[in-house]
Design a protein around this motif. Structure first.
Motif, mmCIF file in Angstrom:
data_model
loop_
_atom_site.group_PDB
_atom_site.id
_atom_site.type_symbol
_atom_site.label_atom_id
_atom_site.label_comp_id
_atom_site.label_asym_id
_atom_site.label_seq_id
_atom_site.Cartn_x
_atom_site.Cartn_y
_atom_site.Cartn_z
ATOM 1 N N GLY A 77 35.131 35.973 49.199
ATOM 2 C CA GLY A 77 35.492 36.203 47.811
ATOM 3 C C GLY A 77 34.256 36.682 47.069
ATOM 4 N N ILE A 78 34.450 37.581 46.108
ATOM 5 C CA ILE A 78 33.316 38.174 45.401
ATOM 6 C C ILE A 78 33.546 38.094 43.896
ATOM 7 N N LEU A 79 32.527 37.611 43.192
ATOM 8 C CA LEU A 79 32.483 37.723 41.734
ATOM 9 C C LEU A 79 31.325 38.651 41.398
ATOM 10 N N GLY A 84 35.768 43.670 36.855
ATOM 11 C CA GLY A 84 36.756 44.614 36.337
ATOM 12 C C GLY A 84 38.123 43.966 36.284
ATOM 13 N N LEU A 85 38.735 43.958 35.102
ATOM 14 C CA LEU A 85 40.066 43.393 34.918
ATOM 15 C C LEU A 85 40.974 44.436 34.280
ATOM 16 N N TYR A 86 42.265 44.284 34.469
ATOM 17 C CA TYR A 86 43.234 45.139 33.802
ATOM 18 C C TYR A 86 43.485 44.578 32.403
ATOM 19 N N ASP A 87 42.824 45.167 31.413
ATOM 20 C CA ASP A 87 42.825 44.596 30.063
ATOM 21 C C ASP A 87 44.201 44.547 29.424
ATOM 22 N N ARG A 88 45.092 45.458 29.783
ATOM 23 C CA ARG A 88 46.409 45.511 29.134
ATOM 24 C C ARG A 88 47.439 44.636 29.828
ATOM 25 N N LEU A 89 47.010 43.983 30.923
ATOM 26 C CA LEU A 89 47.901 43.075 31.636
ATOM 27 C C LEU A 89 47.520 41.629 31.335
ATOM 28 N N THR A 90 48.475 40.733 31.488
ATOM 29 C CA THR A 90 48.198 39.315 31.253
ATOM 30 C C THR A 90 47.308 38.746 32.355
ATOM 31 N N ILE A 97 48.647 40.626 41.033
ATOM 32 C CA ILE A 97 48.348 41.876 41.754
ATOM 33 C C ILE A 97 47.378 41.602 42.899
ATOM 34 N N TYR A 98 46.352 40.829 42.609
ATOM 35 C CA TYR A 98 45.347 40.536 43.630
ATOM 36 C C TYR A 98 45.941 39.668 44.736
ATOM 37 N N ALA A 99 46.763 38.692 44.366
ATOM 38 C CA ALA A 99 47.403 37.835 45.376
ATOM 39 C C ALA A 99 48.287 38.662 46.305
ATOM 40 N N ASP A 100 48.998 39.648 45.739
ATOM 41 C CA ASP A 100 49.843 40.512 46.560
ATOM 42 C C ASP A 100 49.000 41.375 47.501
ATOM 43 N N LEU A 101 47.875 41.892 47.009
ATOM 44 C CA LEU A 101 47.011 42.732 47.837
ATOM 45 C C LEU A 101 46.468 41.956 49.029
ATOM 46 N N TYR A 102 46.159 40.682 48.807
ATOM 47 C CA TYR A 102 45.607 39.855 49.876
ATOM 48 C C TYR A 102 46.677 39.088 50.644
ATOM 49 N N GLU A 103 47.933 39.369 50.320
ATOM 50 C CA GLU A 103 49.047 38.720 51.003
ATOM 51 C C GLU A 103 48.888 37.201 51.005
ATOM 52 N N VAL A 104 48.572 36.666 49.828
ATOM 53 C CA VAL A 104 48.354 35.228 49.677
ATOM 54 C C VAL A 104 49.685 34.498 49.805
ATOM 55 N N ALA A 142 38.621 32.876 39.275
ATOM 56 C CA ALA A 142 39.930 32.511 39.827
ATOM 57 C C ALA A 142 40.421 33.588 40.787
ATOM 58 N N ARG A 143 40.255 34.856 40.407
ATOM 59 C CA ARG A 143 40.690 35.963 41.257
ATOM 60 C C ARG A 143 39.971 35.944 42.605
ATOM 61 N N SER A 144 38.686 35.602 42.600
ATOM 62 C CA SER A 144 37.908 35.615 43.842
ATOM 63 C C SER A 144 38.293 34.486 44.793
ATOM 64 N N LEU A 145 39.035 33.498 44.300
ATOM 65 C CA LEU A 145 39.352 32.312 45.111
ATOM 66 C C LEU A 145 40.797 32.226 45.556
ATOM 67 N N LEU A 146 41.654 33.130 45.092
ATOM 68 C CA LEU A 146 43.089 33.006 45.359
ATOM 69 C C LEU A 146 43.410 32.956 46.852
ATOM 70 N N HIS A 147 42.687 33.708 47.652
ATOM 71 C CA HIS A 147 42.983 33.765 49.084
ATOM 72 C C HIS A 147 42.192 32.729 49.872
ATOM 73 N N GLU A 148 41.591 31.749 49.173
ATOM 74 C CA GLU A 148 40.859 30.628 49.785
ATOM 75 C C GLU A 148 39.807 31.127 50.776
#
Length: 309
Positions: A77-79, A84-90, A97-104, A142-148
């Motif tokens: 995981g990298i911070l 970079g975040l998608y500012d217009r998304l929650t 999106i990140y969880a889907d990319l990493y197939e979490v 949080a994004r860097s840790l989703l895929h444990e």
């Protein structure tokens, strides 16, 4: 968990990382300290397979950089310093999106877990663009840790955070260490490194020093204890001679009405020092230890590295 041998990176004629040798075991929190432009981020980019080394070898989580790059990317995981975040998304959508990319597995559950741990759950439906810099940093963690990940690379993890948020992140890192994760921290916050890291490497193109924060603060030749005396200055050389004859004493300096004594174990050796001084007729006022901060050590070593360069 992380091992490098002669790891080197050149950009044209600029040598960014020069023959880096590291061996970081599983579960260690390792601090990588150095000034801007020292090559810290370049090192992280090589270890996470974002750029290729010019020379040398590296292994992360048992996989070889340059051969098993995809396997390494799945396990780290990298911070980054500027996430970079998608500012217009929650916040929720950013993480989904990140969880889907990493197939979490069970992505929504993982998202809920880390948003709550980082005190962002109540803001999950707000856009990332509405977040403060500190909140954006926590969302990126949080994004860097989703895929444990087995190995976590954090580049200035508390940058821009207020004291309360910084404490949350520091406590969070300690908890992650308790789970057995290996954490590689690039930081300018020397107090933070002193409290969080098992070992630190002081780096400026080359690895200058590698040790525990306590050993670095102890310095060469042991810890320094100051004995304040109410004696005439002419008596101090006699006390110095008596002390340097002792096996426990590494070195003695005279400074005004003080004796600065280097000892390996002051808690054990101070009573013998005091007895010797009293037997010599010294009038002790009080005893204290000189404590060098990690910042003092860092600045001195970076000055020496600059002179070497």
């Amino acid at each position: 968990m992380i091992k490098t041998t002669g790891l080197t990176k050149k950009f044209n004629e600029h040598l960014a990382v020069d023959r880096l040798d590291l061996d970081i075991p599983p579960g260690e929190v390792f601090g990588f300290l150095g000034p801007n432009g020292a090559g810290k981020t370049t090192t992280v980019r090589m270890l996470t397979c974002l750029i290729c080394p010019t020379a040398g070898q590296a292994e992360v989580a048992g996989y070889k950089v340059g051969q098993d790059d995809q396997a390494i990317r799945q396990r780290v995981g990298i911070l980054t310093e500027t996430p970079g975040l998608y500012d217009r998304l929650t916040a929720w959508r950013n993480l989904l999106i990140y969880a889907d990319l990493y197939e979490v597995d069970n992505g929504p559950k993982q998202i809920e877990k880390y948003l709550k741990l980082l005190d962002l759950w109540d803001r999950r439906n707000d856009t990332a663009g509405s977040f403060s810099k500190g909140m954006r940093q926590k969302l990126a963690i949080a994004r860097s840790l989703l895929h444990e990940p087995e190995v976590l690379f954090l580049d200035e993890p508390t940058s821009g955070l207020d004291p309360e948020a910084s404490k949350i992140v520091r406590d969070f890192i300690i908890n992650l260490k308790g789970e057995g994760r290996t954490i590689f921290i690039c930081t300018h916050n020397l107090n933070e490194a002193s409290h969080l890291c098992d070992r630190v490497g002081l780096f400026r193109t080359q690895l200058r020093v590698l040790d525990t924060p306590a050993a670095l603060q102890k310095g060469k030749g042991g810890r320094q204890v100051v004995f304040h005396l109410a004696d005439a200055a002419e008596n101090l050389p006699r006390y110095q001679n008596a002390l340097v004859a002792m096996d426990e004493v590494n070195h003695v300096d005279i400074q005004n009405n003080k004796l600065l004594i280097r000892l390996d174990n002051p808690e054990q050796d101070n009573p013998a020092i005091i007895r010797t001084l009293v037997n010599e007729g010294a009038h002790l006022q009080f005893v204290g230890e000189v404590r060098h901060s990690l910042e003092d050590v860092y600045l001195q070593l970076m000055r020496e590295a600059g002179h070497d360069a």
